[in-house]
Design a protein around this motif. Structure first.
Motif, short mmCIF file in Angstrom:
data_model
loop_
_atom_site.label_atom_id
_atom_site.label_comp_id
_atom_site.label_asym_id
_atom_site.label_seq_id
_atom_site.Cartn_x
_atom_site.Cartn_y
_atom_site.Cartn_z
N ASP A 65 0.82 -1.22 0.00
CA ASP A 65 0.00 0.00 0.00
C ASP A 65 0.85 1.27 0.00
O ASP A 65 0.38 2.33 -0.38
CB ASP A 65 -0.91 0.02 1.23
N HIS A 66 2.10 1.15 0.46
CA HIS A 66 3.00 2.31 0.55
C HIS A 66 4.27 2.04 -0.26
O HIS A 66 5.34 1.80 0.29
CB HIS A 66 3.38 2.58 2.02
N PRO A 67 4.18 2.10 -1.60
CA PRO A 67 5.34 1.80 -2.42
C PRO A 67 6.48 2.81 -2.27
O PRO A 67 7.63 2.50 -2.56
CB PRO A 67 4.80 1.79 -3.85
N GLU A 68 6.16 4.01 -1.79
CA GLU A 68 7.21 5.02 -1.62
C GLU A 68 8.17 4.66 -0.49
O GLU A 68 9.31 5.15 -0.46
CB GLU A 68 6.59 6.40 -1.37
N ASP A 69 7.76 3.80 0.44
CA ASP A 69 8.62 3.39 1.54
C ASP A 69 9.44 2.15 1.22
O ASP A 69 10.23 1.69 2.03
CB ASP A 69 7.77 3.10 2.80
N LEU A 70 9.28 1.61 0.03
CA LEU A 70 9.93 0.35 -0.34
C LEU A 70 11.36 0.58 -0.79
O LEU A 70 11.62 1.43 -1.65
CB LEU A 70 9.13 -0.32 -1.46
N THR A 71 12.30 -0.18 -0.22
CA THR A 71 13.68 -0.19 -0.68
C THR A 71 14.16 -1.64 -0.75
O THR A 71 13.77 -2.46 0.08
CB THR A 71 14.63 0.61 0.24
N ILE A 72 14.97 -1.91 -1.73
CA ILE A 72 15.55 -3.25 -1.88
C ILE A 72 17.06 -3.08 -1.92
O ILE A 72 17.60 -2.44 -2.84
CB ILE A 72 15.03 -3.96 -3.13
N GLU A 73 17.72 -3.64 -0.93
CA GLU A 73 19.17 -3.54 -0.81
C GLU A 73 19.80 -4.80 -1.41
O GLU A 73 19.36 -5.91 -1.14
CB GLU A 73 19.55 -3.41 0.66
N GLU A 74 20.82 -4.61 -2.20
CA GLU A 74 21.49 -5.73 -2.88
C GLU A 74 22.89 -5.88 -2.29
O GLU A 74 23.68 -4.93 -2.28
CB GLU A 74 21.57 -5.44 -4.37
N ARG A 75 23.21 -7.08 -1.78
CA ARG A 75 24.52 -7.34 -1.20
C ARG A 75 25.16 -8.55 -1.90
O ARG A 75 24.67 -9.66 -1.76
CB ARG A 75 24.41 -7.67 0.28
N PRO A 76 26.23 -8.34 -2.63
CA PRO A 76 26.90 -9.48 -3.27
C PRO A 76 27.80 -10.23 -2.28
O PRO A 76 28.44 -9.62 -1.43
CB PRO A 76 27.72 -8.83 -4.37
N PHE A 77 27.80 -11.55 -2.38
CA PHE A 77 28.68 -12.41 -1.60
C PHE A 77 29.46 -13.25 -2.59
O PHE A 77 28.95 -14.22 -3.12
CB PHE A 77 27.89 -13.33 -0.66
N GLY A 78 30.68 -12.87 -2.85
CA GLY A 78 31.47 -13.61 -3.83
C GLY A 78 31.00 -13.34 -5.25
O GLY A 78 30.37 -12.32 -5.55
N ASP A 79 31.30 -14.28 -6.13
CA ASP A 79 30.97 -14.10 -7.54
C ASP A 79 29.56 -14.54 -7.90
O ASP A 79 28.96 -14.01 -8.83
CB ASP A 79 31.95 -14.88 -8.41
N LYS B 263 19.29 -19.42 -14.52
CA LYS B 263 19.63 -19.17 -15.93
C LYS B 263 20.94 -18.42 -16.06
O LYS B 263 21.64 -18.55 -17.06
CB LYS B 263 18.51 -18.39 -16.61
N GLU B 264 21.27 -17.59 -15.05
CA GLU B 264 22.51 -16.81 -15.08
C GLU B 264 23.63 -17.46 -14.27
O GLU B 264 24.66 -16.84 -14.02
CB GLU B 264 22.23 -15.41 -14.53
N ASN B 265 23.42 -18.72 -13.83
CA ASN B 265 24.40 -19.45 -13.01
C ASN B 265 24.74 -18.70 -11.73
O ASN B 265 25.91 -18.57 -11.37
CB ASN B 265 25.67 -19.76 -13.81
N LYS B 266 23.74 -18.19 -11.07
CA LYS B 266 23.92 -17.46 -9.81
C LYS B 266 23.01 -18.05 -8.75
O LYS B 266 22.10 -18.83 -9.04
CB LYS B 266 23.60 -15.98 -10.00
N GLN B 267 23.24 -17.64 -7.51
CA GLN B 267 22.39 -18.01 -6.38
C GLN B 267 21.91 -16.72 -5.74
O GLN B 267 22.63 -15.73 -5.68
CB GLN B 267 23.15 -18.84 -5.36
N ILE B 268 20.68 -16.75 -5.23
CA ILE B 268 20.14 -15.55 -4.56
C ILE B 268 19.54 -15.93 -3.23
O ILE B 268 19.15 -17.08 -2.98
CB ILE B 268 19.08 -14.85 -5.43
N ARG B 269 19.47 -14.94 -2.38
CA ARG B 269 18.76 -15.03 -1.10
C ARG B 269 17.88 -13.79 -1.01
O ARG B 269 18.33 -12.68 -1.26
CB ARG B 269 19.73 -15.04 0.07
N ILE B 270 16.64 -13.99 -0.62
CA ILE B 270 15.72 -12.86 -0.45
C ILE B 270 15.23 -12.87 0.98
O ILE B 270 14.69 -13.87 1.46
CB ILE B 270 14.55 -12.94 -1.44
N GLU B 271 15.42 -11.76 1.68
CA GLU B 271 15.00 -11.63 3.06
C GLU B 271 14.21 -10.34 3.25
O GLU B 271 14.33 -9.42 2.45
CB GLU B 271 16.21 -11.63 3.99
N ILE B 272 13.45 -10.30 4.31
CA ILE B 272 12.71 -9.09 4.66
C ILE B 272 13.36 -8.49 5.90
O ILE B 272 13.54 -9.16 6.90
CB ILE B 272 11.23 -9.41 4.92
N GLY B 273 13.73 -7.22 5.77
CA GLY B 273 14.46 -6.57 6.85
C GLY B 273 13.67 -5.57 7.61
O GLY B 273 12.69 -5.05 7.31
#
Length: 76
Positions: A14-28, A66-76
């Motif tokens: 309901d409040h898209p203006e408060d939404l932020t997504i932080e991206e943190r790389p761990f290795g390659d 498809k890009e040979n990567k791994q991801i983790r998605i968390e809510i902070g």
């Protein structure tokens, strides 16, 4: 991936203006995404029994494989 997450989650909250997504790389190959939102919207992102967040993880995992990567998605 960040743009896809932001697009999908923006449609859920309901409040898209408060939404932020932080991206943190761990290795390659591993990247962690932390979704921060208005406290009122956290439940909408998680969903009943965690079904919404699990669906988000599955969608993003398909793209990551498809890009040979791994991801983790968390809510902070």
């Amino acid at each position: 991936m960040n743009d896809l997450l932001k697009y999908i989650v923006t449609l859920l909250v309901d409040h898209p203006e408060d939404l932020t997504i932080e991206e943190r790389p761990f290795g390659d190959t591993v990247t962690q995404y932390i979704i921060k939102s208005n406290p009122e919207d956290t439940g909408k992102i998680i969903g009943k029994e965690g079904k919404i967040i699990q669906a988000l993880r599955n969608i993003c995992k398909i793209l990551a494989v498809k890009e040979n990567k791994q991801i983790r998605i968390e809510i902070g």
